[in-house]
Design a protein around this motif. Structure first.
Motif, short mmCIF file in Angstrom:
data_model
loop_
_atom_site.label_atom_id
_atom_site.label_comp_id
_atom_site.label_asym_id
_atom_site.label_seq_id
_atom_site.Cartn_x
_atom_site.Cartn_y
_atom_site.Cartn_z
N VAL A 233 -9.64 1.77 2.27
CA VAL A 233 -9.98 1.09 1.00
C VAL A 233 -9.09 -0.10 0.69
CG1 VAL A 233 -11.06 3.10 -0.12
CG2 VAL A 233 -8.60 2.71 -0.41
N TYR B 192 -1.72 11.50 -7.95
CA TYR B 192 -2.84 11.43 -7.00
C TYR B 192 -3.16 12.84 -6.49
CZ TYR B 192 -6.03 9.52 -3.53
OH TYR B 192 -7.17 9.22 -2.80
N TYR C 236 -11.62 7.51 2.92
CA TYR C 236 -11.20 6.40 2.05
C TYR C 236 -9.85 5.81 2.47
CZ TYR C 236 -15.17 8.22 -0.35
OH TYR C 236 -16.45 8.65 -0.61
N ALA C 237 -9.50 5.95 3.73
CA ALA C 237 -8.22 5.41 4.21
C ALA C 237 -8.29 3.90 4.40
CB ALA C 237 -7.84 6.08 5.53
N VAL D 233 0.85 -1.20 0.00
CA VAL D 233 0.00 0.00 0.00
C VAL D 233 0.89 1.25 0.00
CG1 VAL D 233 -1.74 1.29 1.30
CG2 VAL D 233 -1.87 -1.21 1.19
N GLY E 33 -3.52 11.26 2.62
CA GLY E 33 -3.13 11.45 1.22
C GLY E 33 -2.51 12.83 1.04
N ILE F 213 3.56 10.68 -0.54
CA ILE F 213 2.29 11.42 -0.57
C ILE F 213 2.32 12.50 0.51
CG2 ILE F 213 0.57 10.25 0.92
CD1 ILE F 213 -0.95 10.19 -2.04
N PHE G 177 -7.87 -2.11 3.24
CA PHE G 177 -7.87 -2.97 4.43
C PHE G 177 -8.76 -4.19 4.21
CE2 PHE G 177 -7.08 0.60 7.83
CZ PHE G 177 -5.80 0.78 7.32
N ASP H 219 -0.16 9.77 7.40
CA ASP H 219 -0.26 8.81 6.30
C ASP H 219 0.93 7.87 6.34
OD1 ASP H 219 -2.15 8.95 3.55
OD2 ASP H 219 -0.29 7.80 3.32
N LEU H 220 0.74 6.72 5.65
CA LEU H 220 1.76 5.68 5.56
C LEU H 220 2.84 6.04 4.54
CD1 LEU H 220 1.71 2.81 6.83
CD2 LEU H 220 0.46 2.04 4.80
N SER H 221 2.46 6.78 3.50
CA SER H 221 3.36 7.00 2.35
C SER H 221 4.13 8.31 2.49
CB SER H 221 2.52 7.02 1.06
OG SER H 221 3.17 7.74 0.04
N ASN I 145 0.87 4.79 11.12
CA ASN I 145 0.08 3.64 10.69
C ASN I 145 -1.20 3.56 11.51
OD1 ASN I 145 -0.94 1.16 10.00
ND2 ASN I 145 0.85 -0.01 10.70
#
Ligand SMILES: C[S@@+](CC[C@H](N)C(=O)[O-])C[C@H]1O[C@@H](n2cnc3c(N)ncnc32)[C@H](O)[C@@H]1O
Length: 216
Positions: A120, A21, A117-118, A10, A58, A82, A122, A77-79, A99
């Motif tokens: 989506v 994005y 939409y976090a 992800v 995001g 982003i 999972f 966010d994880l990324s 996380n």
């Protein structure tokens, strides 16, 4: 055994598509009146309570929308890529890596959270963990608002925003989401469903879920 969506995958996906994005989804709430109505409702419920977080933020379009409504808010966010987009587009907002399935926040430390939409990517098991984690970190009386795609299907996607990828997008029934929130201990659960906005977004039915941790 339930297969867990691999978080490295992800993270890699959003690192890969980060710039596109951000270009595609920045400012999207302007085209979605129901998003605006719901975010206004959230801001009224929150009032001057703090701190407020946008989980799975995001590029920060929801974070910014709430900031413009007068909410002091940070994004998580994880990324990392982003997050770089979010920090560049919204230099006045604090964004940090984290996380949702394993927050570094203390118990009872956050007054409110949104997560658009976090979830989506999972699995159902991960959605249950996420609900329990958000419940854990919210203060008594804290408010959680999140969105999801309604359905039972899992869509495997190999191309997204012009990049070759390999990821699953998960849809959830409202009964399932309600029971996750209820089982985690939330009260005043309210789920609002809507049809998609044709030409504006992927044509799936959507839902907004409000829930409150018992307390003040
Ligand atoms: C579909 S995007 C939604 C982004 C933004 N909220 C929006 O509405 O466009 C999902 C976001 O959740 C983030 N995410 C996914 N799993 C996460 C996790 N376990 N912890 C934190 N962020 C996560 C992804 O990196 C991605 O930025």
């Amino acid at each position: 055994m339930i297969m867990e969506q691999d978080l490295n995958k992800v993270e890699h996906l959003y690192d890969t598509v980060a710039k596109k994005y951000a270009e595609t989804f920045s400012g999207e709430h302007e085209k979605k009146p129901k998003d605006q109505e719901i975010l206004h409702r959230f801001s009224i419920k929150i009032g001057d309570r703090r701190p407020i977080w946008d989980f799975g933020c995001g590029p920060g379009q929801t974070t910014e929308y709430l900031k413009n409504l007068g909410i002091e808010i940070s994004g998580l966010d994880l990324s990392e890529k982003i997050l770089e987009q979010a920090r560049t587009i919204h230099p006045g907002i604090h964004f940090q890596k984290g996380n949702i399935l394993e927050f570094e926040f203390d118990n009872d430390s956050i007054a409110g959270a949104v997560a658009f939409y976090a979830i989506v990517h999972f699995t159902e098991e991960q959605v249950k963990i996420a609900c329990r984690e958000v419940y854990r970190v919210l203060k008594p009386g804290g408010i959680f608002l999140f969105t999801y795609h309604i359905g039972k299907e899992t869509i495997h996607v190999e191309e997204f925003l012009g990049k070759k990828i390999d990821i699953d997008f998960m849809f959830f029934t409202t009964d399932f989401i309600f029971s996750c929130l209820n089982d985690s201990g939330f009260e005043k659960i309210e789920i609002i469903e809507r049809e998609p906005y044709p030409g504006v977004e992927y044509e799936s039915r959507r839902a907004y879920a409000f829930a409150k941790k018992p307390g003040l």
